[in-house]
Design an enzyme around this catalytic site. Structure first.
Site, PDB file in Angstrom:
ATOM      1  CB  CYS A   2      -0.805   0.068   1.353  1.00  0.00           C
ATOM      2  SG  CYS A   2      -1.852  -1.418   1.500  1.00  0.00           S
ATOM      3  NE  ARG A  27       3.910   1.968  -2.045  1.00  0.00           N
ATOM      4  CZ  ARG A  27       4.940   1.827  -1.273  1.00  0.00           C
ATOM      5  NH1 ARG A  27       6.065   2.581  -1.567  1.00  0.00           N
ATOM      6  NH2 ARG A  27       4.639   1.135   0.078  1.00  0.00           N
ATOM      7  CD1 TRP A  74      -0.369  -5.769  -1.926  1.00  0.00           C
ATOM      8  CD2 TRP A  74      -0.857  -5.042  -4.160  1.00  0.00           C
ATOM      9  NE1 TRP A  74      -0.166  -6.916  -2.831  1.00  0.00           N
ATOM     10  CE2 TRP A  74      -0.416  -6.522  -4.128  1.00  0.00           C
ATOM     11  CE3 TRP A  74      -1.204  -4.625  -5.567  1.00  0.00           C
ATOM     12  CZ2 TRP A  74      -0.393  -7.226  -5.164  1.00  0.00           C
ATOM     13  CZ3 TRP A  74      -1.069  -5.431  -6.467  1.00  0.00           C
ATOM     14  CH2 TRP A  74      -0.525  -6.865  -6.498  1.00  0.00           C
ATOM     15  CG  ASN A  98       2.305  -0.675   3.259  1.00  0.00           C
ATOM     16  OD1 ASN A  98       1.781  -1.589   2.731  1.00  0.00           O
ATOM     17  ND2 ASN A  98       3.440  -0.192   2.897  1.00  0.00           N
ATOM     18  N   GLY A  99       1.007  -2.777   5.788  1.00  0.00           N
ATOM     19  CA  GLY A  99       1.699  -3.916   6.405  1.00  0.00           C
ATOM     20  C   GLY A  99       0.892  -5.057   6.657  1.00  0.00           C
ATOM     21  CD  GLU A 481      12.116 -18.256 -13.278  1.00  0.00           C
ATOM     22  OE1 GLU A 481      11.272 -18.726 -13.992  1.00  0.00           O
ATOM     23  OE2 GLU A 481      12.056 -17.046 -13.213  1.00  0.00           O
ATOM     24  CE  LYS A 485      12.306 -13.737 -14.192  1.00  0.00           C
ATOM     25  NZ  LYS A 485      11.353 -14.629 -14.476  1.00  0.00           N
ATOM     26  CD  GLU A 488      10.294 -13.223 -18.559  1.00  0.00           C
ATOM     27  OE1 GLU A 488       9.256 -13.045 -18.510  1.00  0.00           O
ATOM     28  OE2 GLU A 488      10.736 -13.745 -17.522  1.00  0.00           O
ATOM     29  CG  HIS A 504      20.773 -38.825 -22.835  1.00  0.00           C
ATOM     30  ND1 HIS A 504      21.163 -40.050 -23.258  1.00  0.00           N
ATOM     31  CD2 HIS A 504      20.892 -38.684 -21.550  1.00  0.00           C
ATOM     32  CE1 HIS A 504      21.519 -40.730 -22.162  1.00  0.00           C
ATOM     33  NE2 HIS A 504      21.274 -39.962 -21.142  1.00  0.00           N
ATOM     34  CE  LYS A 603       4.432  -8.968 -12.965  1.00  0.00           C
ATOM     35  NZ  LYS A 603       5.491  -9.991 -12.802  1.00  0.00           N
TER      36      LYS A 603
HETATM   37  C1  AGP Z   1       7.492 -14.605 -15.773  1.00  0.00           C
HETATM   38  O1  AGP Z   1       8.849 -13.759 -15.537  1.00  0.00           O
HETATM   39  C2  AGP Z   1       6.863 -14.192 -16.798  1.00  0.00           C
HETATM   40  N1  AGP Z   1       6.320 -12.709 -16.653  1.00  0.00           N
HETATM   41  C3  AGP Z   1       5.655 -15.150 -16.962  1.00  0.00           C
HETATM   42  O2  AGP Z   1       6.395 -16.232 -17.641  1.00  0.00           O
HETATM   43  C4  AGP Z   1       4.685 -15.263 -15.996  1.00  0.00           C
HETATM   44  O3  AGP Z   1       5.308 -16.116 -14.994  1.00  0.00           O
HETATM   45  C5  AGP Z   1       3.758 -16.187 -16.573  1.00  0.00           C
HETATM   46  O4  AGP Z   1       2.909 -15.133 -17.538  1.00  0.00           O
HETATM   47  C6  AGP Z   1       2.467 -16.498 -15.520  1.00  0.00           C
HETATM   48  O5  AGP Z   1       2.122 -15.340 -14.884  1.00  0.00           O
HETATM   49  P1  AGP Z   1       1.100 -15.427 -13.612  1.00  0.00           P
HETATM   50  O6  AGP Z   1       2.009 -15.977 -12.558  1.00  0.00           O
HETATM   51  O7  AGP Z   1       0.476 -14.003 -13.227  1.00  0.00           O
HETATM   52  O8  AGP Z   1       0.135 -16.544 -14.032  1.00  0.00           O
END
Ligand code: AGP
Length: 608
Positions: A2, A27, A74, A98-99, A481, A485, A488, A504, A603
């Protein structure tokens, strides 16, 4: 998290607050509100949605005041709604928070017994009634101090009292609160951007300190009520930098927020002395959990990688068969879901179309649904039978970082709770596991110290045309992951692979042009991973190892070594994640990419 702000001074406090709340919009929030003094006493206006809605509510009245407080919410407890929006009130006391108040249910019961009527689902409202109760015996500031002695959890508070219009009280514990010093005016806010337009002179409050702002000046006291000696700092940041807390990008800020995000996610959810997990929020009765014979986990992207770590934890700690699916694949394979099975949908946003579709399909087939989600009131959380919120705060950077490690923590808690409920693990074992979890925020803090080493390594490798990430066991998902990253945010091709599987096929890729990142913790697979490193080295490959101990063999066989703190095998992925997140970040920055808003990415992917 928040946004909170308070103002007292010569300007129109209502417009200062509205502007300040706009400066805190980054935020992330779902509702907003303001309280201001007028000749009718304290007036409150709140709404769901954006600040502009709050502003238009006030436009017709055009109120003017010299003291006001404001809030962007939030949601962590209670869905986004007008009655859950802050400020909250109890008779003369009005406040914004906030908390997370850990013991709010106990306090709420006591306040109800004393005759206080609750109007919201929030944890915050209990603070209003508690402080109001203490004002019957103490002056305003002292009443705040006495009340906070009973509060467990985290808070940054800005409080006003109806019969003291020329005063604002602020207090903090485990949640930031900063004082802004102007000419004959004072500000209190969760973050500098809220008042950066008016003052760059700030005092950062420390835990337990209280600030009292009046027209005459500012008094900051220690927990024992003695005056606190505080330095005034001048903030050199631009507004945009201030919104990132001085970090260059939101992604780096959120990587560094992980100790607090993990701390907030585990807060109030475990009883280490009893080796018990608090399942209240999971929303399933213990008996119901005992009957769970099979678990399905669905997710996308980074959340899918968290899901994969969950499989290792649940199958080892609770011996419950667990299948993990990429959400967009799940419903097209005619999954063998039976009534009484449990599906866990993991989603930061709670709005990912593929995950929602999988969750709905499992529900249709008779499964109970648990959502592990970071956004209160999101579709996934509303449609699930139970929700476990990761309290990592809003994640602004498109590349998920702090939500990811919070998801792993949530799965760890779930696996321990389920294992204990099923009698698979003893109280002693679960006590040990939870004790290690309580140390995790500190270990993540320590792991962040590798930042400089990682930046230097990135400088040596950012021109590579591709990367290979290798991991074994529960760290294999971190190899996936790390590769995601990197892809991306730097647009370099990268692949995560089980280290034992490299021979393999992918071993054909190995040469000095292809950096190989190896996740090599000191665990039961360490010897195997060493031989994988040697396989790479014997073909001229360059190896960057991430390990959690100064194991000489790793140092001897790798070209570069990154050391993260040691922890148990289930939580090692969190510390490995810090390293791969920072590596991706610095490679992306060195390649001049927009790491907060990478090309083509959203996002939250709300389309299938
Ligand atoms: C993660 O860095 C990406 N932005 C993307 O893979 C994300 O994890 C995926 O779209 C799932 O999103 P969500 O966790 O909001 O469901």
């Amino acid at each position: 998290m928040c946004g909170i702000i308070g103002y007292i001074g010569k300007r129109n406090a209502v417009s200062v607050i509205l502007e300040g709340l706009k400066r805190l919009e980054y935020r992330g929030y779902d509702s907003a509100g303001i309280a201001f003094f007028s000749d009718k006493g304290i007036e409150i206006r709140r709404c769901t949605g954006k600040i502009r809605e709050l502003a238009s509510m006030l436009e017709s009245e055009n109120p003017s005041s010299s003291t006001a407080i404001g809030h962007t919410r939030w949601a962590t407890h209670g869905r986004p709604s007008e009655e859950n929006a802050h400020p909250h009130r109890s008779n003369s006391i009005v406040l914004v928070h906030n908390g997370i108040i850990e013991n709010y249910l106990d306090l709420k019961e006591r306040m109800i017994e004393k005759g206080y009527e609750f109007k919201s689902e929030t944890d915050t409202e209990v603070l209003c009634h508690l402080i109001e109760e203490y004002t019957k015996r103490y002056p305003f500031e002292q009443a705040v101090r006495e009340a906070l002695k009973e509060v467990k959890g985290s808070y940054a508070l800005v409080i006003v009292k109806e019969d003291e219009p020329a005063k604002i009280v602020g207090a903090r514990k485990d949640s930031p609160l900063v004082v802004g010093l102007g000419e004959g005016e004072f500000f209190l806010a969760s973050d500098v951007p809220a008042f950066l337009n008016y003052s760059r002179n700030v005092i950062f409050l420390d835990d337990g300190e209280m600030a009292v702002l009046t027209y005459k000046g500012l008094m900051i006291t220690e927990p024992d009520n003695t005056p606190a000696r505080k330095d005034v700092k001048s903030v050199p940041w631009s507004l945009s930098m201030a919104e990132k807390g001085g970090y260059r990008h939101f992604m780096l800020k959120e990587i560094y927020e992980q100790p607090r995000a993990i701390g907030d996610t585990l807060r109030g959810r475990l009883y280490p002395e009893r080796g018990a997990v608090n399942f209240d929020e999971f929303g399933f009765g213990i008996d119901e959990l005992k009957k769970v014979k099979k678990i399905f986990i669905v997710a996308c992207g980074t959340s899918y990688h968290a899901a994969l770590t969950g499989k290792y934890m649940i199958e080892e700690l609770a011996r419950t068969p667990t299948e993990v699916d990429i959400a967009s694949e799940f419903r097209y394979r005619r999954p063998l879901v039976k009534s009484g099975d449990l599906m866990i949908a993991i989603t930061q946003s709670g709005e990912t179309a593929d995950t929602l579709a999988a969750q709905r399909e499992a529900k249709r087939l008779g499964a109970r649904i648990l959502s592990i989600c970071n956004v209160v009131g999101s579709t996934s959380s509303r449609e699930a039978d139970a929700v476990f919120y990761t309290h990592s705060g809003p994640e602004i950077g498109v590349a998920s970082t702090k939500a990811f490690t919070a998801q792993i923590v949530a799965l760890y808690l779930f696996a321990i709770g389920l294992g204990k409920t099923k009698g698979v693990i003893s109280e002693n074992i679960s006590r040990e596991l939870l004790k290690e979890l309580l140390m995790l925020p500190g270990k993540v803090e320590k792991a962040l110290a590798i930042d400089e080493d990682i930046r230097r390594i990135a400088e040596g490798f950012f021109k590579a045309r591709g990367f290979l990430y290798l991991g074994r066991g529960i760290n294999y998902p971190i190899a996936l992951e790390g590769a995601l990253k990197l892809k991306e945010i730097s647009y370099i091709h990268a692949e995560g692979y089980p280290a034992g599987e490299m021979k393999h096929g992918p071993i054909a890729l190995i040469d000095e042009e292809l950096p190989v990142i190896v996740l090599a913790p000191m665990d039961n697979l360490h010897k195997k991973i060493i031989s994988n490193i040697q396989e790479v080295k014997s073909r001229g490959g360059r190896v960057i190892s991430i390990t959690n101990d100064s194991d000489s063999e790793i140092f001897r066989t790798s070209d570069k070594c990154i050391l993260v703190p040691n922890t148990n095998s289930y939580l090692t992925p969190v510390l490995m994640a810090i390293a791969v997140q920072l590596l991706a970040y610095y490679v992306g920055v060195l390649r001049g990419c927009d790491v907060d808003q990478p090309r083509n990415l959203a996002k939250s992917v709300t389309v299938e």
